[in-house]
Design a protein around this motif. Structure first.
Motif, mmCIF file in Angstrom:
data_model
loop_
_atom_site.group_PDB
_atom_site.id
_atom_site.type_symbol
_atom_site.label_atom_id
_atom_site.label_comp_id
_atom_site.label_asym_id
_atom_site.label_seq_id
_atom_site.Cartn_x
_atom_site.Cartn_y
_atom_site.Cartn_z
ATOM 1 N N LYS A 157 -11.912 51.949 5.914
ATOM 2 C CA LYS A 157 -10.976 52.472 4.932
ATOM 3 C C LYS A 157 -10.146 53.525 5.653
ATOM 4 N N LEU A 158 -8.866 53.223 5.900
ATOM 5 C CA LEU A 158 -8.005 54.098 6.680
ATOM 6 C C LEU A 158 -7.269 55.080 5.785
ATOM 7 N N MET A 199 -6.706 57.182 10.185
ATOM 8 C CA MET A 199 -8.063 57.336 10.681
ATOM 9 C C MET A 199 -9.069 56.754 9.700
ATOM 10 N N PRO A 200 -10.226 56.298 10.193
ATOM 11 C CA PRO A 200 -11.241 55.703 9.318
ATOM 12 C C PRO A 200 -12.001 56.756 8.521
ATOM 13 N N PRO A 246 -20.585 57.176 2.807
ATOM 14 C CA PRO A 246 -20.721 58.332 3.687
ATOM 15 C C PRO A 246 -22.159 58.738 3.957
ATOM 16 N N VAL A 247 -23.037 58.623 2.972
ATOM 17 C CA VAL A 247 -24.427 59.016 3.186
ATOM 18 C C VAL A 247 -25.129 58.044 4.139
ATOM 19 N N VAL A 287 -18.780 55.174 12.475
ATOM 20 C CA VAL A 287 -18.900 56.203 11.442
ATOM 21 C C VAL A 287 -17.539 56.891 11.268
ATOM 22 N N GLY A 288 -17.185 57.181 10.015
ATOM 23 C CA GLY A 288 -15.871 57.714 9.712
ATOM 24 C C GLY A 288 -15.832 59.212 9.464
ATOM 25 N N LEU A 289 -14.658 59.659 9.019
ATOM 26 C CA LEU A 289 -14.403 61.086 8.832
ATOM 27 C C LEU A 289 -15.272 61.729 7.757
ATOM 28 N N ALA A 290 -15.591 60.975 6.698
ATOM 29 C CA ALA A 290 -16.372 61.556 5.603
ATOM 30 C C ALA A 290 -17.727 62.037 6.103
ATOM 31 N N ALA A 291 -18.433 61.169 6.835
ATOM 32 C CA ALA A 291 -19.740 61.562 7.366
ATOM 33 C C ALA A 291 -19.599 62.601 8.474
ATOM 34 N N ARG A 292 -18.517 62.525 9.226
ATOM 35 C CA ARG A 292 -18.304 63.523 10.283
ATOM 36 C C ARG A 292 -18.226 64.923 9.679
ATOM 37 N N ASP A 293 -17.596 65.027 8.508
ATOM 38 C CA ASP A 293 -17.459 66.329 7.870
ATOM 39 C C ASP A 293 -18.802 66.845 7.363
#
Length: 524
Positions: free
Chosen positions: A117-118, A126-127, A149-150, A368-374
């Motif tokens: 999901k970009l 970004m993903p 994200p989890v 892994v995308g930005l949501a989990a990175r945060d």
């Protein structure tokens, strides 16, 4: 059918995207939830009037067969047969006008292939999350369906996750005088980053290093933080730096201006070369070394590369020359791998698929995308520029005085030294960055006001939250923010104001989750 949604506020209408790919408009009635969450119905009758959907927080959502246009722009709903809809059928967060102005990293096609999901982020597409974990939903700029994200977050804590961080700005500062210029640019002790006298060699010189890296900051004349960055000393007069994409314009203008003045004053020819188009992958998690080692064609043993060290080596059967730095932004063991742009997808796929002959490393890595990175970086107590750091905050207030080396405090030749060191010497009683545990319920998001214990909403706040999430690891609400001096001691009871109500918050030490960095043994 499963209808997944985030609810915010009262009755609204939204389009629902069915698994079949057809769009159906429903009138969605929503009672205000106590917290944001996931709404589901297992009813297979899409048009059953008043079908109840149970909300994770206990409130109810009901669907009516009344067809009406989409009207609530801040929420995107979709419906699926038990999972997220096909990638090509999902609402696209990046609209055409935005897309025309956004850049793409060398891994863009990889993200599309992996069902990402970009979303727009720091000028790039970004993903946010990937299909394998389950897609999230959006409410303004906040992800709200926590399943995707989890899962990605837990992948990094338990195995290994692959992040595209190619949007970050990689550059090299080099030439006679580069060390003096870097001592002007950053307050870190560069003598502690002394490069090896002779490059290490393995298999006919395919390896160079190890080099030493450190987190640092660039300061303005008032001692405020222009940006945080990674600095790696690759030679007596050569430095590889990585700065934030969201500060690209400000950082490049600052470095260019300061370098021009430095070269003119000192009659030097220090260069600043931006490595546009180069890929950068972060491989993070306890299985990172196991996943990466089979692909190191130079034969170097990664167990001898420690946190804060880096090397040049070769990857895969094509002997792709890469720079590998051990460290990262999640609190886990891991590596950041700088790659020629045209080889970035090859490296990413190899890490996910495992070694082509032996199969080693297969099944250990997922994108892994930005949501989990945060969520990962906040659990690790890491700052995000533009949220937890800004030009209005100095190292003392941000809890980053450890970055300023003892020798640099003595020679004070770095930009912003007078103000930054004055604040440290006086232990300026302004604000301090703190971590907090917030009581159950809604998390305290950025901008949430912070109050002293016992204060009423009519009293003045003592600070505000800069980052906040429900921690997937701790199963608690965590937050980072700034409070007035005197309220920063661990264990101090505070309050945050959420939806007009005061909720308990307690100052706690960071990181929230114990880091698992692979550090060099003291006797090594």
């Amino acid at each position: 059918m499963v209808i997944t949604a985030i609810t915010r506020g009262a009755t609204s209408r939204a389009a629902i995207l069915a698994q079949s790919g057809t769009r159906r408009a429903f009138s969605i009635g929503v009672t205000r939830p106590r917290t944001g969450g996931v709404c589901k119905t297992t009813s297979s009758n899409n048009s059953s009037k008043g079908a109840a959907l149970s909300h994770a927080s206990g409130s109810q959502v009901y669907a009516s067969s009344t067809v009406s246009p989409v009207s609530w722009k801040n929420v995107r709903y979709y419906a699926t047969e038990g999972s997220a809809p096909p990638q090509d059928k999902q609402p696209e967060p990046v609209n055409k006008a935005e897309e025309a102005t956004l850049s793409r990293t060398p891994l863009y096609d990889f993200h599309v292939e992996q069902g990402a999901k970009l979303v727009p982020f720091a000028g790039y597409e970004m993903p946010l999350t990937y299909k394998w974990g389950g897609q999230p939903l959006f409410c303004d700029d906040v992800w709200a369906d926590f399943r995707g994200p989890v899962k990605e977050h837990e992948q990094v804590r338990k195995k290994a996750g692959l992040f595209d961080v190619s949007h970050m700005v990689q550059s090299v500062i080099s030439g006679p005088g580069a060390t003096r210029f870097m001592e002007h640019l950053v307050p870190s002790s560069l003598k502690n980053l002394t490069p090896p006298g002779d490059p290490a060699h393995a298999l006919d010189g395919l390896v160079e290093g190890p080099y030493l890296s450190s987190l640092s900051v660039m300061l303005n004349k008032n001692g405020g933080i222009i940006d945080d960055l990674m600095v790696t000393r690759q030679g007596d007069e050569s430095y590889y730096i990585v700065t934030n994409a969201g500060r690209r314009k400000e950082d490049l203008e600052h470095i260019t201006r300061e370098l021009a003045d430095f070269n003119k004053l000192n009659k030097t020819g220090v260069r600043h070369d931006v490595m546009d188009g180069r890929g950068l992958i972060a491989l993070q998690g306890p299985a990172s070394e196991e996943a990466l080692q089979p692909h190191i064609s130079s034969g170097i043993d990664l167990s001898h590369l420690y946190f804060g060290q880096s090397i040049f080596t070769t990857f895969g059967p094509e002997y792709i020359r890469v720079h590998i730095a051990r460290g990262g932004y999640t609190g886990e063991d891991g590596f950041e791998i700088s790659i020629p742009g045209d080889k970035s997808i090859d490296v990413a796929k190899a890490l996910i698929e495992g070694h082509p002959q032996s199969g080693k490393g297969a099944g250990l890595v997922e994108p892994v995308g930005l949501a989990a990175r945060d969520s990962l970086r906040l659990e690790a107590g890491m700052c995000l520029y533009g949220h937890d750091l800004s030009e209005d905050v100095n190292p003392l207030e941000a809890g980053l005085t450890w970055i300023i080396g003892e020798d640099r405090r003595q020679n004070a030749t770095f930009l912003g030294a007078a103000k930054a060191l004055e604040a440290m010497a006086l232990k300026a009683k302004t604000v301090r960055r703190v971590g907090m545990i917030v009581e159950k319920g809604s998390p305290a998001r950025e901008g949430t006001p912070i109050y002293a214990e016992g204060a009423s909403e009519n009293d003045e706040p003592i600070g505000k939250v800069t980052s906040g999430i429900p921690s997937p690891t701790l199963k608690q609400n965590i937050a980072m923010g700034y409070v007035k001096f005197g309220y920063q001691k661990s264990g101090t009871n505070l309050q945050v104001k959420l939806r007009g109500k005061m909720k308990k918050a307690t100052v706690t030490k960071m990181p929230f989750v114990k880091p698992n960095y692979y550090r060099q043994p003291k006797d090594a």
